[in-house]
Design a protein around this motif. Structure first.
Motif, mmCIF file in Angstrom:
data_model
loop_
_atom_site.group_PDB
_atom_site.id
_atom_site.type_symbol
_atom_site.label_atom_id
_atom_site.label_comp_id
_atom_site.label_asym_id
_atom_site.label_seq_id
_atom_site.Cartn_x
_atom_site.Cartn_y
_atom_site.Cartn_z
ATOM 1 N N SER A 115 0.865 -1.176 0.000
ATOM 2 C CA SER A 115 0.000 0.000 0.000
ATOM 3 C C SER A 115 0.900 1.223 0.000
ATOM 4 C CB SER A 115 -0.909 0.011 1.227
ATOM 5 O OG SER A 115 -0.139 0.121 2.399
ATOM 6 N N HIS A 116 0.436 2.248 -0.645
ATOM 7 C CA HIS A 116 1.240 3.467 -0.696
ATOM 8 C C HIS A 116 0.413 4.613 -0.154
ATOM 9 C CE1 HIS A 116 4.405 6.142 -1.890
ATOM 10 N NE2 HIS A 116 3.510 6.920 -2.466
ATOM 11 N N LYS A 117 0.872 5.151 0.955
ATOM 12 C CA LYS A 117 0.257 6.328 1.540
ATOM 13 C C LYS A 117 1.206 7.483 1.290
ATOM 14 C CE LYS A 117 -1.522 3.413 5.151
ATOM 15 N NZ LYS A 117 -1.214 2.908 6.462
ATOM 16 N N GLU A 118 0.665 8.598 0.840
ATOM 17 C CA GLU A 118 1.518 9.746 0.563
ATOM 18 C C GLU A 118 2.003 10.342 1.885
ATOM 19 O OE1 GLU A 118 1.596 13.739 -2.186
ATOM 20 O OE2 GLU A 118 -0.040 12.325 -2.356
ATOM 21 N N THR A 119 3.305 10.326 2.057
ATOM 22 C CA THR A 119 3.915 10.823 3.284
ATOM 23 C C THR A 119 4.403 12.253 3.071
ATOM 24 O OG1 THR A 119 6.084 9.997 2.671
ATOM 25 C CG2 THR A 119 4.662 8.501 3.913
ATOM 26 N N PHE A 120 4.918 12.842 4.144
ATOM 27 C CA PHE A 120 5.471 14.189 4.063
ATOM 28 C C PHE A 120 6.621 14.245 3.056
ATOM 29 C CE2 PHE A 120 8.760 17.183 5.495
ATOM 30 C CZ PHE A 120 8.064 18.370 5.324
ATOM 31 N N SER A 121 7.475 13.218 3.064
ATOM 32 C CA SER A 121 8.610 13.227 2.130
ATOM 33 C C SER A 121 8.132 13.114 0.687
ATOM 34 C CB SER A 121 9.595 12.106 2.463
ATOM 35 O OG SER A 121 8.991 10.849 2.321
ATOM 36 N N ASP A 122 7.051 12.363 0.436
ATOM 37 C CA ASP A 122 6.502 12.294 -0.918
ATOM 38 C C ASP A 122 5.996 13.663 -1.369
ATOM 39 O OD1 ASP A 122 6.966 9.556 -1.160
ATOM 40 O OD2 ASP A 122 5.014 9.053 -0.281
ATOM 41 N N LYS A 123 5.281 14.350 -0.474
ATOM 42 C CA LYS A 123 4.771 15.681 -0.807
ATOM 43 C C LYS A 123 5.915 16.658 -1.059
ATOM 44 C CE LYS A 123 0.624 14.999 1.962
ATOM 45 N NZ LYS A 123 -0.082 15.345 3.193
#
Length: 174
Positions: A115-123
């Motif tokens: 599963s991929h949850k958008e994290t702070f580092s992704d943003k």
């Protein structure tokens, strides 16, 4: 002791590279369903085989660095040869484990639920990409100007570096 302490952190480097490559490979998959054990084995094999030579060459280079230490004689040899042998055997063992044991343990114990949850580092990376991508496109359009400016700055830096520390007669007479 300090020479050995520096490289003991590199012992786990191959294992970290293999696990990170596996997690990256699992992260870029399009499917979000849970994997079976055989699918997980295949994913780990593919990701580990792609990065295997890079991880192995990194550890082999570190091993090669210790060869000159093994040729020391006298007091230096008595002091540093045991350390070089210890680090060499440890890195060789880590190399073998990172190519055999670590992929097997990754296949067994890493989560098979993707599963991929958008994290702070992704943003943060998405924002940086929005700035970087147009900048890169502009730089590619004016690549000859950028390369020329870089060459000029390099030549100026080389001239300044060449003259560093030199005392000029006009300054020395004051």
């Amino acid at each position: 002791m300090s020479l050995g302490a520096i490289d003991f952190g590199l012992i786990v480097d191959g294992a970290v590279i293999i696990v990170e490559a596996t997690l990256h490979h699992l992260g870029i998959r399009k499917s979000t369903r849970a994997l079976t054990q055989s699918e997980m084995d295949e994913e780990v094999f593919l990701s580990a085989s792609k990065i295997r030579s890079s991880a192995a060459f990194g550890e082999i280079i570190i091993l090669i660095v210790y060869i000159p230490i093994l040729t020391l004689a006298g007091v230096e040899g008595k002091m540093f040869t045991p350390m070089a042998k210890t680090v060499g055997f440890a890195i060789l063992g880590a190399l073998i484990l990172s190519l055999t044991y670590i992929p097997m343990m990754s296949a067994l114990f890493l989560s098979k639920k993707i599963s991929h949850k958008e994290t702070f580092s992704d943003k943060m990376m998405n924002r940086l990409q929005k700035v970087y991508q147009p900048l890169l496109q502009k730089a590619i359009k004016i690549k000859y100007i950028i390369v020329s400016a870089t060459a000029v700055v390099f030549l100026i830096s080389a001239f300044i570096f060449k003259n560093m520390g030199r005392i000029y007669p006009a300054v020395a007479g004051r």
